[in-house]
Write a protein that holds these residues in place. Structure first.
Motif, PDB file in Angstrom:
ATOM      1  N   LYS A  37       9.842  37.673 -18.068  1.00  0.00           N
ATOM      2  CA  LYS A  37       8.664  37.733 -18.927  1.00  0.00           C
ATOM      3  C   LYS A  37       8.133  39.162 -18.896  1.00  0.00           C
ATOM      4  CE  LYS A  37       7.533  33.095 -17.494  1.00  0.00           C
ATOM      5  NZ  LYS A  37       6.640  32.281 -16.687  1.00  0.00           N
ATOM      6  N   TYR A  38       7.971  39.730 -20.080  1.00  0.00           N
ATOM      7  CA  TYR A  38       7.357  41.055 -20.179  1.00  0.00           C
ATOM      8  C   TYR A  38       6.621  41.116 -21.509  1.00  0.00           C
ATOM      9  CZ  TYR A  38      11.383  42.267 -23.077  1.00  0.00           C
ATOM     10  OH  TYR A  38      12.344  42.288 -24.056  1.00  0.00           O
ATOM     11  N   GLY A  39       5.397  41.632 -21.467  1.00  0.00           N
ATOM     12  CA  GLY A  39       4.570  41.652 -22.672  1.00  0.00           C
ATOM     13  C   GLY A  39       4.386  40.233 -23.186  1.00  0.00           C
ATOM     14  N   MET A  40       4.649  40.019 -24.462  1.00  0.00           N
ATOM     15  CA  MET A  40       4.563  38.689 -25.065  1.00  0.00           C
ATOM     16  C   MET A  40       5.948  38.054 -25.182  1.00  0.00           C
ATOM     17  SD  MET A  40       1.352  38.376 -25.485  1.00  0.00           S
ATOM     18  CE  MET A  40       1.188  36.970 -26.541  1.00  0.00           C
ATOM     19  N   GLU A  41       6.949  38.657 -24.571  1.00  0.00           N
ATOM     20  CA  GLU A  41       8.344  38.227 -24.690  1.00  0.00           C
ATOM     21  C   GLU A  41       8.817  37.480 -23.442  1.00  0.00           C
ATOM     22  OE1 GLU A  41      10.749  38.970 -27.183  1.00  0.00           O
ATOM     23  OE2 GLU A  41       9.103  39.720 -28.420  1.00  0.00           O
ATOM     24  N   GLU A  42       9.751  36.585 -23.654  1.00  0.00           N
ATOM     25  CA  GLU A  42      10.515  35.955 -22.589  1.00  0.00           C
ATOM     26  C   GLU A  42      11.972  36.045 -23.002  1.00  0.00           C
ATOM     27  OE1 GLU A  42       9.275  31.927 -22.144  1.00  0.00           O
ATOM     28  OE2 GLU A  42       7.888  32.431 -20.549  1.00  0.00           O
ATOM     29  N   ARG A  43      12.775  36.674 -22.163  1.00  0.00           N
ATOM     30  CA  ARG A  43      14.192  36.828 -22.503  1.00  0.00           C
ATOM     31  C   ARG A  43      15.068  36.562 -21.292  1.00  0.00           C
ATOM     32  NH1 ARG A  43      14.967  41.810 -26.632  1.00  0.00           N
ATOM     33  NH2 ARG A  43      13.620  40.983 -28.253  1.00  0.00           N
ATOM     34  N   PRO A  44      16.236  35.987 -21.543  1.00  0.00           N
ATOM     35  CA  PRO A  44      17.176  35.805 -20.430  1.00  0.00           C
ATOM     36  C   PRO A  44      17.874  37.115 -20.095  1.00  0.00           C
ATOM     37  CG  PRO A  44      18.041  34.820 -22.436  1.00  0.00           C
ATOM     38  CD  PRO A  44      16.682  35.329 -22.760  1.00  0.00           C
TER      39      PRO A  44
END
Length: 159
Positions: A37-44
């Motif tokens: 999770k970083y900023g408003m993003e969630e990425r694998p």
């Protein structure tokens, strides 16, 4: 949630900038993946040169990678509901790996032993108390040994 992954180099830069707000380890069929999770993003976390999530067979290996490689020491969530060891990762079976590793360790051990023997020999050669035998003396000793062996073989009729 975006389906695009984030690569290790980018994660390292984000960790240095203290921009990672959370990490989760998610169980998958055959392994474990990491969701960042970083900023408003969630990425694998993705694999190199592909836009697919990276999977680890072992939870311990996954946690070690987060701690040692990415310097992420806190995991917010561990979700094992989707984990299944019954479905192994495709294309990862290497039956020859154990034999390859055995040979590599044996070669490493032999290399260490050999270097140790050379070091001992060099110390002995540099020691002023070492007695040297000339080439001529060695040749004379072997002429005597050969003649003694010949005499013994002719005495037993083995020649």
């Amino acid at each position: 949630m975006s389906t695009h992954t984030i690569d290790t180099a980018t994660v390292k830069r984000l960790v240095e900038a203290r921009a990672i707000h959370g990490a989760a380890i998610i169980g998958q069929p055959g392994g474990w993946s990491v969701l960042l999770k970083y900023g408003m993003e969630e990425r694998p976390l993705g694999i190199q040169r592909a836009d697919r999530p990276r999977l680890w067979r072992s939870l311990d290996t996954c946690v070690d990678y987060l701690k040692e490689e990415l310097h992420i020491g806190r995991v917010d969530l561990l979700d094992a509901t989707g984990y299944s060891a019954q479905n192994p990762l495709p294309g990862k079976s290497r039956p020859d790996a154990a034999e390859r590793m055995r040979k590599a360790f044996a070669a490493s051990y032999h290399d260490h032993w050999f270097r140790e023997q050379v070091e001992i020999a060099l110390k002995e050669a540099d020691d002023p108390a070492t007695e040297w035998v000339s080439h001529e003396e060695v040749e004379a000793m072997f002429v005597q040994r050969r003649s003694a062996l010949r005499a013994r073989s002719t005495a037993t009729g083995a020649e």
